[in-house]
Scaffold this motif. Sequence first.
Motif, PDB file in Angstrom:
ATOM      1  N   ARG A 208      17.731   4.766   8.064  1.00  9.68           N
ATOM      2  CA  ARG A 208      16.636   5.699   7.837  1.00  9.68           C
ATOM      3  C   ARG A 208      15.316   4.974   8.093  1.00  9.68           C
ATOM      4  O   ARG A 208      15.041   3.937   7.478  1.00  9.68           O
ATOM      5  CB  ARG A 208      16.649   6.238   6.401  1.00  9.68           C
ATOM      6  N   ASP A 209      14.490   5.486   9.002  1.00  9.23           N
ATOM      7  CA  ASP A 209      13.240   4.812   9.333  1.00  9.23           C
ATOM      8  C   ASP A 209      12.119   5.171   8.366  1.00  9.23           C
ATOM      9  O   ASP A 209      12.315   5.964   7.426  1.00  9.23           O
ATOM     10  CB  ASP A 209      12.827   5.094  10.789  1.00  9.23           C
ATOM     11  N   VAL A 210      10.942   4.584   8.567  1.00  9.02           N
ATOM     12  CA  VAL A 210       9.823   4.763   7.640  1.00  9.02           C
ATOM     13  C   VAL A 210       9.296   6.194   7.635  1.00  9.02           C
ATOM     14  O   VAL A 210       8.606   6.594   6.695  1.00  9.02           O
ATOM     15  CB  VAL A 210       8.673   3.791   7.992  1.00  9.02           C
ATOM     16  N   LYS A 211       9.618   6.963   8.645  1.00 14.04           N
ATOM     17  CA  LYS A 211       9.153   8.343   8.728  1.00 14.04           C
ATOM     18  C   LYS A 211      10.171   9.329   8.146  1.00 14.04           C
ATOM     19  O   LYS A 211       9.908  10.528   8.108  1.00 14.04           O
ATOM     20  CB  LYS A 211       8.857   8.706  10.188  1.00 14.04           C
ATOM     21  N   GLY A 212      11.316   8.822   7.739  1.00 11.22           N
ATOM     22  CA  GLY A 212      12.343   9.683   7.168  1.00 11.22           C
ATOM     23  C   GLY A 212      13.385  10.150   8.157  1.00 11.22           C
ATOM     24  O   GLY A 212      14.277  10.923   7.799  1.00 11.22           O
ATOM     25  N   GLY A 213      13.295   9.686   9.400  1.00 10.26           N
ATOM     26  CA  GLY A 213      14.289  10.056  10.400  1.00 10.26           C
ATOM     27  C   GLY A 213      15.555   9.235  10.244  1.00 10.26           C
ATOM     28  O   GLY A 213      15.511   8.074   9.823  1.00 10.26           O
ATOM     29  N   LEU A 214      16.701   9.838  10.536  1.00 15.50           N
ATOM     30  CA  LEU A 214      17.984   9.148  10.459  1.00 15.50           C
ATOM     31  C   LEU A 214      18.458   8.785  11.867  1.00 15.50           C
ATOM     32  O   LEU A 214      18.448   9.637  12.764  1.00 15.50           O
ATOM     33  CB  LEU A 214      19.039  10.025   9.789  1.00 15.50           C
ATOM     34  N   HIS A 215      18.877   7.541  12.035  1.00 15.57           N
ATOM     35  CA  HIS A 215      19.377   7.060  13.317  1.00 15.57           C
ATOM     36  C   HIS A 215      20.844   6.681  13.139  1.00 15.57           C
ATOM     37  O   HIS A 215      21.170   5.857  12.284  1.00 15.57           O
ATOM     38  CB  HIS A 215      18.582   5.847  13.789  1.00 15.57           C
ATOM     39  N   LEU A 216      21.717   7.254  13.933  1.00 14.07           N
ATOM     40  CA  LEU A 216      23.147   7.006  13.835  1.00 14.07           C
ATOM     41  C   LEU A 216      23.678   6.470  15.161  1.00 14.07           C
ATOM     42  O   LEU A 216      23.462   7.072  16.216  1.00 14.07           O
ATOM     43  CB  LEU A 216      23.894   8.299  13.483  1.00 14.07           C
ATOM     44  N   ALA A 217      24.355   5.330  15.100  1.00 17.71           N
ATOM     45  CA  ALA A 217      25.048   4.788  16.271  1.00 17.71           C
ATOM     46  C   ALA A 217      26.525   4.693  15.927  1.00 17.71           C
ATOM     47  O   ALA A 217      26.885   4.317  14.815  1.00 17.71           O
ATOM     48  CB  ALA A 217      24.496   3.415  16.631  1.00 17.71           C
ATOM     49  N   TYR A 218      27.390   5.031  16.879  1.00 19.80           N
ATOM     50  CA  TYR A 218      28.814   4.986  16.590  1.00 19.80           C
ATOM     51  C   TYR A 218      29.642   4.804  17.864  1.00 19.80           C
ATOM     52  O   TYR A 218      29.184   5.097  18.979  1.00 19.80           O
ATOM     53  CB  TYR A 218      29.262   6.245  15.848  1.00 19.80           C
ATOM     54  N   PHE A 219      30.844   4.300  17.659  1.00 16.66           N
ATOM     55  CA  PHE A 219      31.803   4.132  18.743  1.00 16.66           C
ATOM     56  C   PHE A 219      32.641   5.394  18.834  1.00 16.66           C
ATOM     57  O   PHE A 219      33.290   5.793  17.867  1.00 16.66           O
ATOM     58  CB  PHE A 219      32.690   2.918  18.456  1.00 16.66           C
ATOM     59  N   ASP A 220      32.612   6.028  19.990  1.00 16.62           N
ATOM     60  CA  ASP A 220      33.404   7.234  20.231  1.00 16.62           C
ATOM     61  C   ASP A 220      34.793   6.799  20.691  1.00 16.62           C
ATOM     62  O   ASP A 220      34.964   6.287  21.810  1.00 16.62           O
ATOM     63  CB  ASP A 220      32.727   8.094  21.301  1.00 16.62           C
ATOM     64  N   ALA A 221      35.779   6.979  19.839  1.00 16.18           N
ATOM     65  CA  ALA A 221      37.129   6.507  20.131  1.00 16.18           C
ATOM     66  C   ALA A 221      37.782   7.271  21.281  1.00 16.18           C
ATOM     67  O   ALA A 221      38.700   6.756  21.922  1.00 16.18           O
ATOM     68  CB  ALA A 221      38.000   6.626  18.884  1.00 16.18           C
TER      69      ALA A 221
ATOM     70  N   PRO B  82      33.366   0.569  29.132  1.00 20.79           N
ATOM     71  CA  PRO B  82      34.523   0.743  28.244  1.00 20.79           C
ATOM     72  C   PRO B  82      34.475  -0.149  27.009  1.00 20.79           C
ATOM     73  O   PRO B  82      34.152  -1.326  27.099  1.00 20.79           O
ATOM     74  CB  PRO B  82      35.707   0.384  29.150  1.00 20.79           C
ATOM     75  N   TYR B  83      34.754   0.448  25.869  1.00 23.19           N
ATOM     76  CA  TYR B  83      34.822  -0.221  24.568  1.00 23.19           C
ATOM     77  C   TYR B  83      33.459  -0.760  24.103  1.00 23.19           C
ATOM     78  O   TYR B  83      33.386  -1.766  23.398  1.00 23.19           O
ATOM     79  CB  TYR B  83      35.867  -1.335  24.588  1.00 23.19           C
ATOM     80  N   SER B  84      32.392  -0.064  24.483  1.00 26.74           N
ATOM     81  CA  SER B  84      31.060  -0.403  23.984  1.00 26.74           C
ATOM     82  C   SER B  84      30.884   0.124  22.569  1.00 26.74           C
ATOM     83  O   SER B  84      31.110   1.304  22.321  1.00 26.74           O
ATOM     84  CB  SER B  84      29.975   0.202  24.882  1.00 26.74           C
ATOM     85  N   GLY B  85      30.488  -0.743  21.644  1.00 28.05           N
ATOM     86  CA  GLY B  85      30.201  -0.307  20.286  1.00 28.05           C
ATOM     87  C   GLY B  85      31.330  -0.511  19.307  1.00 28.05           C
ATOM     88  O   GLY B  85      31.307   0.068  18.213  1.00 28.05           O
ATOM     89  N   GLN B  86      32.318  -1.336  19.652  1.00 26.38           N
ATOM     90  CA  GLN B  86      33.410  -1.584  18.710  1.00 26.38           C
ATOM     91  C   GLN B  86      32.897  -2.279  17.448  1.00 26.38           C
ATOM     92  O   GLN B  86      33.473  -2.128  16.378  1.00 26.38           O
ATOM     93  CB  GLN B  86      34.494  -2.414  19.393  1.00 26.38           C
ATOM     94  N   TYR B  87      31.844  -3.058  17.597  1.00 27.64           N
ATOM     95  CA  TYR B  87      31.046  -3.529  16.463  1.00 27.64           C
ATOM     96  C   TYR B  87      29.625  -3.078  16.762  1.00 27.64           C
ATOM     97  O   TYR B  87      29.136  -3.254  17.885  1.00 27.64           O
ATOM     98  CB  TYR B  87      31.086  -5.055  16.320  1.00 27.64           C
ATOM     99  N   VAL B  88      28.952  -2.477  15.773  1.00 23.09           N
ATOM    100  CA  VAL B  88      27.645  -1.891  16.046  1.00 23.09           C
ATOM    101  C   VAL B  88      26.746  -1.974  14.814  1.00 23.09           C
ATOM    102  O   VAL B  88      27.211  -1.860  13.674  1.00 23.09           O
ATOM    103  CB  VAL B  88      27.798  -0.419  16.517  1.00 23.09           C
ATOM    104  N   SER B  89      25.447  -2.194  15.062  1.00 21.89           N
ATOM    105  CA  SER B  89      24.465  -2.231  13.979  1.00 21.89           C
ATOM    106  C   SER B  89      23.162  -1.643  14.496  1.00 21.89           C
ATOM    107  O   SER B  89      22.689  -2.015  15.572  1.00 21.89           O
ATOM    108  CB  SER B  89      24.237  -3.673  13.512  1.00 21.89           C
TER     109      SER B  89
END
Length: 209
Positions: free
Chosen positions: A11-24, A50-57
Amino acid sequence: FANGQNNSLFRDVKGGLHLAYFDAATQTLKYAYRAPNGIWASTVTIDSTPYSGQYVSIGADANGNPGIAYFVGSTGDLKYAYKSSGTWKTETIQSKGSVGLYCALQFSFTNQAVVTYYYKTGGDMKFAIRNNTTNTWGIETVDTTDDCGRSGDIEITPAGRFACAYVDSTTGVVKYAEHVKGGGWAIQNAATTVTPGATVLLSSHTLSE
Protein backbone atom coordinates in the motif's frame (compact mmCIF):
# COMPACT_ATOMS: atom_id res chain seq x y z
CA PHE A 1 -6.89 -13.13 -9.74
CA ALA A 2 -7.23 -16.61 -11.16
CA ASN A 3 -4.10 -18.79 -11.05
CA GLY A 4 -2.28 -16.21 -8.94
CA GLN A 5 0.60 -17.55 -6.86
CA ASN A 6 3.64 -16.16 -5.00
CA ASN A 7 2.03 -12.76 -4.63
CA SER A 8 3.32 -9.57 -3.03
CA LEU A 9 1.13 -6.63 -1.96
CA PHE A 10 2.04 -3.05 -1.01
CA ARG A 11 0.00 0.00 0.00
CA ASP A 12 1.59 3.30 -1.07
CA VAL A 13 1.50 6.68 0.69
CA LYS A 14 -1.56 7.72 -1.32
CA GLY A 15 -3.58 4.67 -0.30
CA GLY A 16 -3.23 2.80 -3.58
CA LEU A 17 -2.70 -0.97 -3.52
CA HIS A 18 -0.05 -2.55 -5.74
CA LEU A 19 -0.21 -6.30 -6.35
CA ALA A 20 2.40 -8.40 -8.15
CA TYR A 21 1.94 -12.12 -8.64
CA PHE A 22 3.06 -15.17 -10.58
CA ASP A 23 0.36 -16.43 -12.92
CA ALA A 24 0.66 -20.21 -12.76
CA ALA A 25 -1.37 -20.67 -15.95
CA THR A 26 0.68 -18.40 -18.22
CA GLN A 27 3.93 -18.75 -16.20
CA THR A 28 4.37 -14.95 -16.27
CA LEU A 29 4.64 -12.01 -13.88
CA LYS A 30 1.53 -9.87 -13.58
CA TYR A 31 0.60 -6.62 -11.84
CA ALA A 32 -2.67 -5.06 -10.71
CA TYR A 33 -3.41 -1.69 -9.11
CA ARG A 34 -6.35 -0.68 -6.93
CA ALA A 35 -6.91 3.06 -6.62
CA PRO A 36 -7.73 4.63 -3.24
CA ASN A 37 -11.40 4.70 -4.32
CA GLY A 38 -11.41 0.88 -4.41
CA ILE A 39 -11.48 0.43 -8.18
CA TRP A 40 -9.08 -2.08 -9.73
CA ALA A 41 -7.38 -1.26 -13.03
CA SER A 42 -6.88 -3.92 -15.69
CA THR A 43 -4.21 -6.51 -14.92
CA VAL A 44 -0.92 -5.99 -16.77
CA THR A 45 1.66 -8.60 -17.81
CA ILE A 46 5.03 -7.24 -16.64
CA ASP A 47 7.33 -9.95 -17.99
CA SER A 48 6.30 -12.73 -20.37
CA THR A 49 9.58 -14.61 -20.02
CA PRO A 50 8.68 -18.15 -18.88
CA TYR A 51 8.55 -18.57 -15.09
CA SER A 52 8.92 -14.85 -14.35
CA GLY A 53 7.89 -14.02 -10.79
CA GLN A 54 8.36 -17.35 -9.04
CA TYR A 55 9.83 -15.21 -6.26
CA VAL A 56 8.47 -11.67 -6.19
CA SER A 57 8.53 -8.55 -4.00
CA ILE A 58 6.77 -5.26 -4.68
CA GLY A 59 7.08 -1.79 -3.18
CA ALA A 60 6.65 1.88 -4.04
CA ASP A 61 8.80 4.97 -3.52
CA ALA A 62 7.80 8.09 -1.62
CA ASN A 63 5.91 9.35 -4.68
CA GLY A 64 3.86 6.18 -5.04
CA ASN A 65 5.81 4.88 -8.04
CA PRO A 66 5.86 1.05 -7.94
CA GLY A 67 8.81 -1.26 -8.40
CA ILE A 68 9.02 -5.05 -8.50
CA ALA A 69 11.98 -7.33 -7.81
CA TYR A 70 11.52 -10.86 -9.11
CA PHE A 71 13.21 -14.11 -10.03
CA VAL A 72 13.00 -15.63 -13.51
CA GLY A 73 13.06 -19.39 -13.13
CA SER A 74 13.77 -20.20 -16.79
CA THR A 75 17.01 -18.19 -16.84
CA GLY A 76 17.93 -18.11 -13.14
CA ASP A 77 18.14 -14.29 -13.17
CA LEU A 78 17.14 -11.54 -10.76
CA LYS A 79 15.23 -8.74 -12.48
CA TYR A 80 13.59 -5.41 -11.61
CA ALA A 81 10.52 -3.78 -13.15
CA TYR A 82 9.45 -0.18 -12.70
CA LYS A 83 6.93 2.20 -14.16
CA SER A 84 8.26 5.20 -16.08
CA SER A 85 6.03 7.72 -17.87
CA GLY A 86 3.13 5.28 -17.74
CA THR A 87 5.11 2.39 -19.23
CA TRP A 88 6.58 -0.64 -17.44
CA LYS A 89 10.26 -1.28 -18.05
CA THR A 90 12.40 -4.21 -16.94
CA GLU A 91 16.11 -4.60 -16.30
CA THR A 92 18.41 -7.34 -15.06
CA ILE A 93 19.98 -6.86 -11.63
CA GLN A 94 22.21 -9.95 -11.72
CA SER A 95 22.37 -12.95 -14.04
CA LYS A 96 25.51 -14.94 -13.23
CA GLY A 97 24.49 -18.34 -11.86
CA SER A 98 21.14 -19.00 -10.21
CA VAL A 99 20.44 -15.73 -8.43
CA GLY A 100 17.45 -13.85 -7.07
CA LEU A 101 15.54 -16.38 -5.00
CA TYR A 102 13.82 -15.07 -1.85
CA CYS A 103 14.16 -11.49 -3.11
CA ALA A 104 12.93 -8.62 -0.93
CA LEU A 105 12.48 -5.02 -2.11
CA GLN A 106 12.49 -1.70 -0.29
CA PHE A 107 13.06 1.95 -1.22
CA SER A 108 15.60 4.16 0.52
CA PHE A 109 14.87 7.65 1.80
CA THR A 110 16.28 8.93 -1.51
CA ASN A 111 13.92 6.70 -3.55
CA GLN A 112 16.58 4.20 -4.54
CA ALA A 113 15.38 0.63 -4.98
CA VAL A 114 17.28 -1.82 -2.76
CA VAL A 115 16.99 -5.60 -2.93
CA THR A 116 18.26 -8.48 -0.82
CA TYR A 117 18.29 -11.97 -2.28
CA TYR A 118 19.68 -15.48 -2.12
CA TYR A 119 22.51 -16.35 -4.52
CA LYS A 120 21.85 -20.08 -4.85
CA THR A 121 24.97 -20.87 -6.88
CA GLY A 122 27.28 -19.66 -4.12
CA GLY A 123 24.93 -20.07 -1.16
CA ASP A 124 25.33 -16.38 -0.26
CA MET A 125 23.19 -13.48 0.97
CA LYS A 126 23.38 -10.59 -1.51
CA PHE A 127 22.34 -6.94 -1.59
CA ALA A 128 21.78 -4.65 -4.59
CA ILE A 129 21.08 -0.91 -4.81
CA ARG A 130 19.94 1.00 -7.88
CA ASN A 131 21.59 4.21 -9.12
CA ASN A 132 18.66 6.21 -10.48
CA THR A 133 20.94 8.48 -12.49
CA THR A 134 22.74 5.78 -14.46
CA ASN A 135 20.04 3.09 -14.14
CA THR A 136 22.69 0.61 -12.99
CA TRP A 137 22.95 -1.65 -9.95
CA GLY A 138 25.67 -1.90 -7.34
CA ILE A 139 25.95 -5.34 -5.75
CA GLU A 140 27.40 -6.31 -2.37
CA THR A 141 27.81 -9.64 -0.63
CA VAL A 142 26.25 -9.53 2.83
CA ASP A 143 27.23 -12.98 4.11
CA THR A 144 29.14 -15.96 2.68
CA THR A 145 29.20 -18.12 5.82
CA ASP A 146 27.59 -21.53 5.29
CA ASP A 147 24.53 -21.66 3.03
CA CYS A 148 22.76 -18.41 3.89
CA GLY A 149 20.24 -16.00 2.42
CA ARG A 150 17.01 -17.94 2.19
CA SER A 151 13.77 -16.40 3.51
CA GLY A 152 15.32 -12.93 3.63
CA ASP A 153 13.67 -9.57 4.21
CA ILE A 154 14.94 -5.99 4.22
CA GLU A 155 14.02 -2.76 6.01
CA ILE A 156 15.36 0.78 6.30
CA THR A 157 16.28 1.98 9.79
CA PRO A 158 15.22 5.46 11.01
CA ALA A 159 18.84 6.52 10.40
CA GLY A 160 18.50 5.53 6.76
CA ARG A 161 20.68 2.43 6.99
CA PHE A 162 19.85 -0.87 5.36
CA ALA A 163 19.09 -3.86 7.58
CA CYS A 164 18.12 -7.38 6.65
CA ALA A 165 17.20 -10.69 8.26
CA TYR A 166 17.77 -14.09 6.69
CA VAL A 167 18.35 -17.76 7.47
CA ASP A 168 21.61 -19.69 7.68
CA SER A 169 20.26 -23.00 6.35
CA THR A 170 23.34 -24.93 7.43
CA THR A 171 22.97 -24.20 11.13
CA GLY A 172 19.32 -23.11 11.33
CA VAL A 173 20.28 -19.69 12.72
CA VAL A 174 18.28 -16.59 11.83
CA LYS A 175 20.74 -13.75 11.23
CA TYR A 176 20.41 -9.97 11.31
CA ALA A 177 22.76 -7.77 9.28
CA GLU A 178 22.97 -3.98 9.24
CA HIS A 179 24.95 -1.90 6.76
CA VAL A 180 27.57 0.11 8.62
CA LYS A 181 28.86 3.57 7.84
CA GLY A 182 31.83 3.37 5.52
CA GLY A 183 30.75 0.05 4.01
CA GLY A 184 30.40 -3.56 5.06
CA TRP A 185 27.82 -5.38 7.14
CA ALA A 186 27.60 -6.00 10.88
CA ILE A 187 26.11 -9.46 11.39
CA GLN A 188 24.49 -10.89 14.51
CA ASN A 189 22.71 -14.14 15.35
CA ALA A 190 19.10 -13.22 16.05
CA ALA A 191 17.56 -16.64 16.79
CA THR A 192 18.65 -20.26 16.92
CA THR A 193 15.31 -22.05 16.88
CA VAL A 194 15.15 -22.87 13.17
CA THR A 195 15.73 -26.47 12.09
CA PRO A 196 18.74 -26.70 9.73
CA GLY A 197 17.58 -26.89 6.13
CA ALA A 198 14.10 -25.59 6.92
CA THR A 199 12.41 -22.74 5.06
CA VAL A 200 10.88 -19.99 7.18
CA LEU A 201 9.04 -16.76 6.44
CA LEU A 202 10.59 -13.61 7.83
CA SER A 203 8.53 -10.43 7.86
CA SER A 204 9.98 -6.98 8.40
CA HIS A 205 8.38 -4.15 10.33
CA THR A 206 9.31 -0.54 10.90
CA LEU A 207 12.53 -0.44 12.87
CA SER A 208 13.23 1.87 15.79
CA GLU A 209 16.58 2.90 17.17
